[in-house]
Design a protein around this motif. Structure first.
Motif, mmCIF file in Angstrom:
data_model
loop_
_atom_site.group_PDB
_atom_site.id
_atom_site.type_symbol
_atom_site.label_atom_id
_atom_site.label_comp_id
_atom_site.label_asym_id
_atom_site.label_seq_id
_atom_site.Cartn_x
_atom_site.Cartn_y
_atom_site.Cartn_z
ATOM 1 N N ALA A 1 0.828 -1.206 0.000
ATOM 2 C CA ALA A 1 0.000 0.000 0.000
ATOM 3 C C ALA A 1 0.864 1.257 0.000
ATOM 4 O O ALA A 1 0.537 2.244 -0.674
ATOM 5 N N VAL A 2 1.970 1.250 0.733
ATOM 6 C CA VAL A 2 2.856 2.416 0.768
ATOM 7 C C VAL A 2 3.480 2.639 -0.609
ATOM 8 O O VAL A 2 3.472 3.763 -1.141
ATOM 9 N N TYR A 3 4.040 1.598 -1.208
ATOM 10 C CA TYR A 3 4.689 1.751 -2.510
ATOM 11 C C TYR A 3 3.691 2.181 -3.581
ATOM 12 O O TYR A 3 3.962 3.079 -4.388
ATOM 13 N N GLU A 4 2.536 1.552 -3.587
ATOM 14 C CA GLU A 4 1.532 1.917 -4.586
ATOM 15 C C GLU A 4 1.013 3.333 -4.353
ATOM 16 O O GLU A 4 0.649 4.038 -5.302
ATOM 17 N N GLY A 5 1.010 3.766 -3.097
ATOM 18 C CA GLY A 5 0.524 5.102 -2.773
ATOM 19 C C GLY A 5 1.391 6.209 -3.323
ATOM 20 O O GLY A 5 0.919 7.335 -3.517
ATOM 21 N N SER B 1 5.615 -2.195 -6.566
ATOM 22 C CA SER B 1 5.489 -2.917 -5.295
ATOM 23 C C SER B 1 5.754 -4.404 -5.443
ATOM 24 O O SER B 1 5.559 -5.162 -4.498
ATOM 25 N N ASP B 2 6.215 -4.836 -6.639
ATOM 26 C CA ASP B 2 6.413 -6.269 -6.860
ATOM 27 C C ASP B 2 7.597 -6.820 -6.076
ATOM 28 O O ASP B 2 7.780 -8.031 -5.990
ATOM 29 N N SER B 3 8.411 -5.941 -5.486
ATOM 30 C CA SER B 3 9.534 -6.420 -4.671
ATOM 31 C C SER B 3 9.080 -6.979 -3.337
ATOM 32 O O SER B 3 9.791 -7.782 -2.713
ATOM 33 N N VAL B 4 7.900 -6.580 -2.852
ATOM 34 C CA VAL B 4 7.412 -7.016 -1.545
ATOM 35 C C VAL B 4 7.072 -8.501 -1.593
ATOM 36 O O VAL B 4 6.278 -8.945 -2.428
ATOM 37 N N THR B 5 7.686 -9.265 -0.699
ATOM 38 C CA THR B 5 7.510 -10.720 -0.685
ATOM 39 C C THR B 5 7.247 -11.172 0.743
ATOM 40 O O THR B 5 8.039 -10.883 1.644
ATOM 41 N N GLU B 6 6.161 -11.875 0.949
ATOM 42 C CA GLU B 6 5.795 -12.337 2.294
ATOM 43 C C GLU B 6 6.644 -13.530 2.704
ATOM 44 O O GLU B 6 6.880 -14.453 1.928
ATOM 45 N N CYS B 7 7.107 -13.507 3.941
ATOM 46 C CA CYS B 7 7.831 -14.653 4.521
ATOM 47 C C CYS B 7 7.473 -14.726 6.003
ATOM 48 O O CYS B 7 6.298 -14.666 6.356
ATOM 49 N N ALA B 8 8.443 -14.812 6.867
ATOM 50 C CA ALA B 8 8.237 -14.817 8.320
ATOM 51 C C ALA B 8 9.548 -14.410 8.963
ATOM 52 O O ALA B 8 10.590 -14.342 8.305
ATOM 53 N N LEU C 1 19.878 -1.275 -10.252
ATOM 54 C CA LEU C 1 19.084 -0.957 -9.071
ATOM 55 C C LEU C 1 18.424 0.406 -9.267
ATOM 56 O O LEU C 1 19.058 1.344 -9.756
ATOM 57 N N ALA C 2 17.151 0.507 -8.900
ATOM 58 C CA ALA C 2 16.403 1.744 -9.163
ATOM 59 C C ALA C 2 15.600 2.159 -7.945
ATOM 60 O O ALA C 2 14.386 1.943 -7.872
ATOM 61 N N PRO C 3 16.237 2.783 -6.938
ATOM 62 C CA PRO C 3 15.506 3.255 -5.760
ATOM 63 C C PRO C 3 14.490 4.339 -6.118
ATOM 64 O O PRO C 3 14.670 5.086 -7.084
ATOM 65 N N TYR C 4 13.436 4.434 -5.318
ATOM 66 C CA TYR C 4 12.444 5.490 -5.525
ATOM 67 C C TYR C 4 13.056 6.867 -5.286
ATOM 68 O O TYR C 4 12.782 7.828 -6.016
#
Length: 444
Positions: free
Chosen positions: A151-155, A160-167, A369-372
């Motif tokens: 939500a933050v990246y899309e906002g 936002s495809d870098s966000v990956t769920e783990c634990a 690499l392409a930071p915001y």
């Protein structure tokens, strides 16, 4: 994950504190089981000591201390398959720009760059996430975090495809582990202390006194105050008022069944019957082991304390209720969204992350690499961050190495090293000893 050659995958981990080293190294093992691990400790106020590293208990094939510029030179784009940046947000952003400059605009090959958070994310969500944007993989420790991160990246209109769920990589299996002979030992209460939450003397003294009062009211119980560091050491946060010093001022001292302990949190939780904290990530470790967990409301439920993160968990309670025997019961739906005590085996929590890293590693022509944050999006913010970590606005090290052919003599190198170590010692003394005294005098 695949390696670019026949040898096991090589992973480099850059960490700036003991807790981030623990997270980074364990994450590396989860992402590349059986791979070779090179550890780099970012030089600064929180660089872990030998004792802290031993307490973490995670070992690397090689481990050395570096500056940010030294790391970008050591992180050769053909040597490593994966780089894990286990640092504070500003350091991650600086490394992303530094590595982008070191690898060039069109690298034929380069490592997959991974970053994330060491625990509960309860403050500076947007700031921290945008500073981490640009990594190939931004790990989220739970479904809850993954949704917030995207939500933050899309906002801001960033990918936002870098966000990956783990634990969290240091969570054990869901079944509670107990030492042999546990039934013969006293009921054990563990208070997980935090270096900077709360940060005031009165509040920290209050928590210590309540732990001691609980021990006096229950002489058949053991009350362990689990500390993160010894005086003079630093973790992720500065600890200006160590509990070790505060405990000496408690009237009558700590009772015999209440004592300060160190060591690996997992080992301490193995003998815990109740975990008490303000907002430590240790709460998630305890919940994952099905240990009753109390998140204290004594000082209020406030964003500054971080205990607001546990709203709806069923764990919020007070010392008064614990004193009369209350054992909180966590809400299963809440814990599942936080990535703990779920039906999914913890061993499978990193499957998506491993698949994502493997997919990125197979790219024939990896993008730069392409930071915001760039000179165009944050011209008043980014240059200061980069400068604090030794880089100019283009990601170039502020001090380039000596030109080829101008080798230093052994004596000059030794002298320069000794001066650097002396300056580093003076800096740490100022941060750890002098600055807190000045701040306290300013409050008088």
């Amino acid at each position: 994950m695949p390696s670019r050659n026949e040898s096991p995958p090589r992973v480099a981990v850059l960490a700036d504190s003991d807790t981030r080293w623990k997270w980074g190294a364990l994450t590396a093992h989860r992402l590349a089981p059986g791979g070779a691990l090179d550890g780099f400790l970012l030089r600064g106020r929180a660089t872990p000591t030998v004792r802290q590293l031993a307490e973490v208990g995670v070992h690397a094939d090689a481990l050395r201390e570096v500056t940010g510029a030294e790391f970008t030179r050591a992180a050769d784009r053909e040597r490593y398959d994966v780089i894990v940046l286990a640092c504070v947000g500003g350091a991650v952003q600086a490394m992303l720009h530094g590595l982008a400059h070191a690898w060039g605009p069109a690298p034929a090959v380069r490592p997959v760059v991974v970053t994330g958070y060491v625990g509960v994310v309860y403050e500076k969500l947007t700031d921290g996430l945008l500073l981490r944007h640009g990594a190939d993989v931004v790990l989220a420790n739970s479904r809850h975090d993954a949704e917030r991160f995207r939500a933050v990246y899309e906002g801001v209109g960033a990918p936002s495809d870098s966000v990956t769920e783990c634990a969290l990589p240091f969570l054990e299996g869901g079944e509670r582990r107990r030492n042999e002979g546990a039934g013969l030992r006293p009921f054990t209460v563990v208070f997980a202390a935090q270096p900077s939450v709360p940060d005031g003397r009165a509040d920290r003294t209050y928590l210590l006194e309540r732990a001691a009062r609980h021990a006096r009211a229950h002489p058949g119980r053991d009350v362990l105050i689990k500390l993160r560091s010894k005086p003079g050491e630093h973790t992720t946060h500065i600890e200006e008022l160590p509990y070790q010093k505060l405990s000496r001022r408690i009237p009558g001292g700590l009772p015999p069944n209440c004592r300060l302990v160190y060591g690996h949190m997992g080992d301490v939780l193995d003998r815990a019957d109740l975990l008490v904290t303000v907002s430590s990530t240790a709460a998630l470790e305890a919940l994952h082991r099905n240990v009753p967990t109390a998140v204290l409301t004594d000082l209020g439920i406030r964003e500054a304390l971080g205990n607001h993160h546990f709203l709806g968990s069923g764990c919020l309670t007070s010392w008064d209720r614990l004193d009369v025997g209350h054992l909180p019961q966590a809400d299963p739906a809440w814990t599942a969204r936080q990535g703990v005590a779920t039906d999914r085996p913890h061993e499978r929590a990193f499957e998506a992350a491993r698949a994502r890293v493997a997919e990125l590693a197979r790219r024939a022509a990896p993008p730069p690499l392409a930071p915001y944050y760039t000179a165009g999006t944050a011209p008043g913010y980014l240059p200061g961050i980069l400068a604090r970590h030794g880089f100019d606005p283009e990601g170039r090290p502020l001090r380039e190495p000596a030109a080829p052919g101008r080798e230093e003599s052994a004596l000059r190198r030794a002298t320069r090293g000794a001066l650097r170590e002396a300056a580093r010692g003076a800096y740490r003394h100022g941060v750890q000893r002098v600055a807190p005294v000045i701040r306290r005098l300013g409050e008088l």
